[in-house]
Design an enzyme around this catalytic site. Sequence first.
Site, short mmCIF file in Angstrom:
data_model
loop_
_atom_site.label_atom_id
_atom_site.label_comp_id
_atom_site.label_asym_id
_atom_site.label_seq_id
_atom_site.Cartn_x
_atom_site.Cartn_y
_atom_site.Cartn_z
N ARG A 159 -24.14 3.08 0.44
CA ARG A 159 -24.89 2.47 1.51
C ARG A 159 -24.27 1.01 1.49
O ARG A 159 -24.52 0.47 0.74
CB ARG A 159 -26.21 2.62 1.23
CG ARG A 159 -26.93 1.92 2.40
CD ARG A 159 -28.55 2.24 2.48
NE ARG A 159 -28.71 3.44 3.19
CZ ARG A 159 -29.81 3.86 3.30
NH1 ARG A 159 -30.93 3.09 3.60
NH2 ARG A 159 -30.03 5.01 3.88
N HIS B 71 -24.74 7.18 10.17
CA HIS B 71 -25.74 7.88 9.15
C HIS B 71 -25.47 9.33 9.29
O HIS B 71 -26.26 10.11 9.50
CB HIS B 71 -27.00 7.19 9.60
CG HIS B 71 -27.80 7.36 8.33
ND1 HIS B 71 -27.61 7.75 7.20
CD2 HIS B 71 -29.31 6.94 8.22
CE1 HIS B 71 -28.38 7.81 6.38
NE2 HIS B 71 -29.48 7.33 6.85
N GLN C 5 -27.96 11.72 7.55
CA GLN C 5 -29.30 11.86 8.15
C GLN C 5 -29.06 12.94 9.42
O GLN C 5 -29.88 13.74 9.72
CB GLN C 5 -29.60 10.51 9.12
CG GLN C 5 -30.75 10.53 9.64
CD GLN C 5 -31.97 10.67 8.81
OE1 GLN C 5 -32.43 10.16 8.14
NE2 GLN C 5 -32.91 11.71 9.57
N ASP D 223 -35.98 5.81 16.29
CA ASP D 223 -35.67 4.86 15.21
C ASP D 223 -36.13 3.48 15.28
O ASP D 223 -36.35 3.22 16.51
CB ASP D 223 -33.84 5.04 14.98
CG ASP D 223 -33.50 4.35 13.60
OD1 ASP D 223 -34.43 4.04 12.80
OD2 ASP D 223 -32.32 4.03 13.64
N CYS E 260 -35.94 9.31 12.03
CA CYS E 260 -35.29 9.22 10.57
C CYS E 260 -36.22 8.54 9.63
O CYS E 260 -35.81 8.82 8.27
CB CYS E 260 -33.78 8.59 10.91
SG CYS E 260 -34.00 6.85 11.18
N ARG F 291 -33.55 16.13 4.06
CA ARG F 291 -32.54 15.34 3.54
C ARG F 291 -31.85 15.71 2.12
O ARG F 291 -30.57 15.63 1.95
CB ARG F 291 -32.99 13.80 3.29
CG ARG F 291 -33.27 12.96 4.47
CD ARG F 291 -32.23 12.74 5.34
NE ARG F 291 -31.11 12.07 4.78
CZ ARG F 291 -31.10 10.71 4.76
NH1 ARG F 291 -32.10 9.95 5.05
NH2 ARG F 291 -29.96 10.15 4.03
N1 CP Z 1 -33.81 7.59 7.03
C1 CP Z 1 -33.15 6.88 5.82
O1 CP Z 1 -32.05 6.96 5.54
O2 CP Z 1 -34.09 6.58 5.20
P1 CP Z 1 -33.80 5.16 3.80
O3 CP Z 1 -33.47 4.09 4.36
O4 CP Z 1 -35.29 5.27 3.15
O5 CP Z 1 -32.82 6.04 3.22
N1 NVA Z 2 -31.04 2.48 12.06
C1 NVA Z 2 -31.74 2.15 10.60
C2 NVA Z 2 -31.84 3.23 10.03
C3 NVA Z 2 -32.55 3.32 8.77
C4 NVA Z 2 -32.39 4.77 7.96
C5 NVA Z 2 -30.95 1.09 10.05
O1 NVA Z 2 -29.71 0.98 9.76
O2 NVA Z 2 -31.66 0.20 9.48
#
Ligand code: CP
Ligand code: NVA
Length: 302
Positions: free
Chosen positions: A112, A139, A142, A221, A261, A289
């Site tokens: 990430r 993502h 997800q 989201d 999400c 997930r």
């Molecule tokens: N939906 C998701 O990716 O959540 P986190 O940021 O908690 O990993």
């Molecule tokens: N769009 C959000 C998703 C978090 C899982 C972000 O990037 O922070």
Amino acid sequence: MSEPAEQSERSKKDYVTGEEISGGRLFTLLDRAEEMKRGRPSVGSDALAGRSVALIFEKPSTRTRISLETGVFEMGGHPLVLTGEALQLSRGESIEDTARVMSRFVAAIAIRSGSHEDVVALAEHASVPVINALTPEFHPCQALADLMTLKERFGGLDGLKVAYVGDGNNVARSLAIAGSMVGVEVAVAAPDGYQLEDGAPAVLTDDPYKAVHGADAIYGDVWVSMGDERTAEARISDFEPYRIDSDLLAAAKKDAIVMHCLPAHPGEEITAEVLYGPQSAVWDQAENRLHAQKALIEYLVG
Ligand code: CP
Ligand code: NVA
């Protein structure tokens, strides 16, 4: 349908934008995820027995980190959770050298990162599979769980319509890509300046009511993603007409489900009534997930 040629011809497989796995392969993977979910813990995979997987998190995470860490363990592997600061990356070692070295130790790398380019470079220079665990642009993990949740709720995917309401961000883009692979129509309702790019595989509109008309699922989201904090105040004001509430839900199909999400900000992008209401599928979606990523890892390292 077979996987894209560039993926099958290379010696290792990655999952960086989500475009690497399509059609029939994606359905096989979702079936496997369902099988592992139904039979958990006895129906599993030992694909990682005696092997380690590096999980690099340069940003906070609850679901992605816990599902990957738990999933690797359940597949017989050892999850190595590494923060950006824990690595020499934080002191200037290149992403390319990090990729070369890590590939000598681990079976796969999930990352990430605040830089999608870094994840692409990691995948290019690693000789083991690289999984995108979220970048500002994509993502895909997800989206895999999103498809699994839709399939579970509706018994199939072809012909479903999902209305994503809010910011045209990483989650919206990956949902659109994944949907386009399996016959799910994705409509994205976003205000001017926050919409996905032209050419994204989705129906783009600025009207949330138009997007949810005939929809089987409404998807939300956060309005302020990680990295967007500086413009938070303007965003919250711009997205005000895009809140998912009971009026918007009533404009979708009668049996429509609600997806998010997570993390959610009840009262902001979604009302508590809808998030915690009877049509919400978000907790199953979060659980999925784990199952979807286990099937993904099994495929990538296989
Ligand atoms: N939906 C998701 O990716 O959540 P986190 O940021 O908690 O990993
Ligand atoms: N769009 C959000 C998703 C978090 C899982 C972000 O990037 O922070």
